[in-house]
Scaffold this active site. Sequence first.
Site, PDB file in Angstrom:
ATOM      1  N   ASP A  47     -20.776  13.369   4.376  1.00  0.00           N
ATOM      2  CA  ASP A  47     -21.102  12.006   4.798  1.00  0.00           C
ATOM      3  C   ASP A  47     -21.425  11.983   6.293  1.00  0.00           C
ATOM      4  O   ASP A  47     -20.997  12.881   7.038  1.00  0.00           O
ATOM      5  CB  ASP A  47     -19.926  11.065   4.535  1.00  0.00           C
ATOM      6  CG  ASP A  47     -19.676  10.859   3.048  1.00  0.00           C
ATOM      7  OD1 ASP A  47     -20.612  11.094   2.256  1.00  0.00           O
ATOM      8  OD2 ASP A  47     -18.555  10.458   2.683  1.00  0.00           O
ATOM      9  N   TYR A  75     -10.777  21.278   4.547  1.00  0.00           N
ATOM     10  CA  TYR A  75     -11.091  20.213   5.503  1.00  0.00           C
ATOM     11  C   TYR A  75      -9.944  20.004   6.480  1.00  0.00           C
ATOM     12  O   TYR A  75      -8.777  20.193   6.131  1.00  0.00           O
ATOM     13  CB  TYR A  75     -11.332  18.885   4.774  1.00  0.00           C
ATOM     14  CG  TYR A  75     -12.497  18.889   3.817  1.00  0.00           C
ATOM     15  CD1 TYR A  75     -13.762  18.478   4.228  1.00  0.00           C
ATOM     16  CD2 TYR A  75     -12.324  19.280   2.492  1.00  0.00           C
ATOM     17  CE1 TYR A  75     -14.833  18.467   3.348  1.00  0.00           C
ATOM     18  CE2 TYR A  75     -13.390  19.276   1.596  1.00  0.00           C
ATOM     19  CZ  TYR A  75     -14.643  18.874   2.032  1.00  0.00           C
ATOM     20  OH  TYR A  75     -15.691  18.867   1.156  1.00  0.00           O
ATOM     21  N   TYR A 179     -12.831  14.056  -3.353  1.00  0.00           N
ATOM     22  CA  TYR A 179     -13.165  13.116  -2.275  1.00  0.00           C
ATOM     23  C   TYR A 179     -11.962  12.954  -1.352  1.00  0.00           C
ATOM     24  O   TYR A 179     -10.916  12.448  -1.758  1.00  0.00           O
ATOM     25  CB  TYR A 179     -13.587  11.761  -2.845  1.00  0.00           C
ATOM     26  CG  TYR A 179     -14.995  11.774  -3.377  1.00  0.00           C
ATOM     27  CD1 TYR A 179     -16.084  11.611  -2.522  1.00  0.00           C
ATOM     28  CD2 TYR A 179     -15.247  11.979  -4.721  1.00  0.00           C
ATOM     29  CE1 TYR A 179     -17.382  11.637  -2.993  1.00  0.00           C
ATOM     30  CE2 TYR A 179     -16.551  12.014  -5.210  1.00  0.00           C
ATOM     31  CZ  TYR A 179     -17.613  11.846  -4.333  1.00  0.00           C
ATOM     32  OH  TYR A 179     -18.892  11.876  -4.819  1.00  0.00           O
ATOM     33  N   LEU A 200     -13.173  13.593  10.161  1.00  0.00           N
ATOM     34  CA  LEU A 200     -13.202  14.531   9.036  1.00  0.00           C
ATOM     35  C   LEU A 200     -14.113  15.702   9.379  1.00  0.00           C
ATOM     36  O   LEU A 200     -15.250  15.504   9.824  1.00  0.00           O
ATOM     37  CB  LEU A 200     -13.701  13.832   7.766  1.00  0.00           C
ATOM     38  CG  LEU A 200     -13.814  14.691   6.496  1.00  0.00           C
ATOM     39  CD1 LEU A 200     -12.454  15.230   6.084  1.00  0.00           C
ATOM     40  CD2 LEU A 200     -14.424  13.875   5.356  1.00  0.00           C
TER      41      LEU A 200
END
Length: 317
Positions: A47, A75, A179, A200
């Site tokens: 994103d 992540y 997600y 993120l």
Amino acid sequence: MFKIIKKQKINGLLLLDKSIGITSNKILQYVKIIFNAQKAGYIGTLDPLASGLLPICFGEYTKFSQYLMNQNKTYLVTALLGEKTNTADKYGFIIKKKNVNLTIKNIFETLNSFKGISKQKPPMYSAIKYKGIPLYKYARRGINIPNLKERIIKIYQIKLINFYQNKIKLQINCSKGTYIRSIIDDLGDQLNCGAHIIKLRRIAISHISIFHKNVITLEQLKILMINYQNHKLNVFLIKKLLLPIDYIIYHIPKLYLSNILIKKIINGEKIKLTSIIDKTQFCIFEKKKFNFIGICQINNKGYIVKCKLMNSVKKFY
């Protein structure tokens, strides 16, 4: 008259460090222009909010990209506790506020509950398509899509890095399709205070890390384009930056076959590999020169039933 520059047929893997505030697709279009590439695609959408590792495949490597795309992702995420937003990130509207009164023990116990296999519904602010339209477009119009199909995901590790002034930093290693914004939103609900993402960053896809020596940013690529003449730039980029197919198919068993067998496979002949016992797919390499040919599916009787081959190999056999 304008001179038409013929696009290049390039095969390779570029490791890009995506910056925040830009879509993955926009990054891809810039990279294709810089390389003057005929064909390219990225692995694993990030994103605009997110930064980090965005591998880009060129040419024939795109047909094998799924073998890396299906691997685990890692992540680093920083979330603000005490505020829940409609998008589960800092760009959304605050829909709930609550005082944060947590202990490290509360946090550890809650984080541990996320480990393992579970079901996750895609967030409305995501690129998943419903009837051909991305969910985020429905969300922006205030339309909620009920009964979205849940996905099976797995959290291999969710590690607390830091907790200070209502901010929590985590490292999450998870399966494909997870997600992170949903994880953070659920975490806030379970901690009974709300939470949303403020930062993120993807730091790894399987064995490939953001710290690999070949990782480069779009800004650095643009500087290279300015400093080199076009023909010199292409040679430099291809030789110094692009990685071989091994980085994509490293985890798949390898078979080294003779030219005769490879020619039969390319021609679609029925081939039985007697040495196969318990594997269902193999990377095929040429025995003498170790050239990658493609990936073959094998049935339980040892016959090759499906092949995904490099187009370029056909002219050599």
